[in-house]
Scaffold this motif. Sequence first.
Motif, PDB file in Angstrom:
ATOM      1  N   ARG A 117      44.749  43.481  34.949  1.00 30.65           N
ATOM      2  CA  ARG A 117      43.996  42.921  36.080  1.00 30.65           C
ATOM      3  C   ARG A 117      43.809  41.420  35.965  1.00 30.65           C
ATOM      4  O   ARG A 117      43.602  40.742  36.956  1.00 30.65           O
ATOM      5  N   THR A 152      45.773  45.317  39.993  1.00 30.67           N
ATOM      6  CA  THR A 152      45.544  45.114  41.418  1.00 30.67           C
ATOM      7  C   THR A 152      46.719  45.716  42.187  1.00 30.67           C
ATOM      8  O   THR A 152      47.805  45.891  41.642  1.00 30.67           O
ATOM      9  N   THR A 153      46.520  46.017  43.441  1.00 33.84           N
ATOM     10  CA  THR A 153      47.598  46.589  44.242  1.00 33.84           C
ATOM     11  C   THR A 153      48.718  45.581  44.472  1.00 33.84           C
ATOM     12  O   THR A 153      49.852  45.976  44.722  1.00 33.84           O
ATOM     13  N   THR A 168      43.517  51.662  39.966  1.00 33.85           N
ATOM     14  CA  THR A 168      42.881  50.429  40.434  1.00 33.85           C
ATOM     15  C   THR A 168      41.451  50.303  39.935  1.00 33.85           C
ATOM     16  O   THR A 168      40.816  49.284  40.156  1.00 33.85           O
TER      17      THR A 168
END
Length: 110
Positions: free
Chosen positions: A52, A79-80, A96
């Motif tokens: 992240r 994160t996406t 996530t």
Amino acid sequence: MSAQFRIRVLATSGARLWCAAAGRLTVRTSGALRHELTERCFGASAVVLDVREIQLPTDGALLPPLWPDGPGTIHVLATTDLRSRIPPDARVHWHTDLDTAWHAWSGPAS
């Protein structure tokens, strides 16, 4: 390892490993990150990679695979944005949030 990255081992449990990586990622440095992760994850059967804190390139470029060689299961806490920029890998399970990644890693099926 590139000074642009910091990789820390946060937990181990048998052959399972939890690592966190931070730093600036580029197409050129992704190979160095993958190499370092492969060395750190040697012998692990399941790994969580908390990425992240990885800073992605702003140009939207597709990135080469980052995942280490070896582990049969890789849980990625990210994160996406990262998911859409890296080729799929059947070993990778995306998360996530920390809670789902922890339960997946610490459960008996990891």
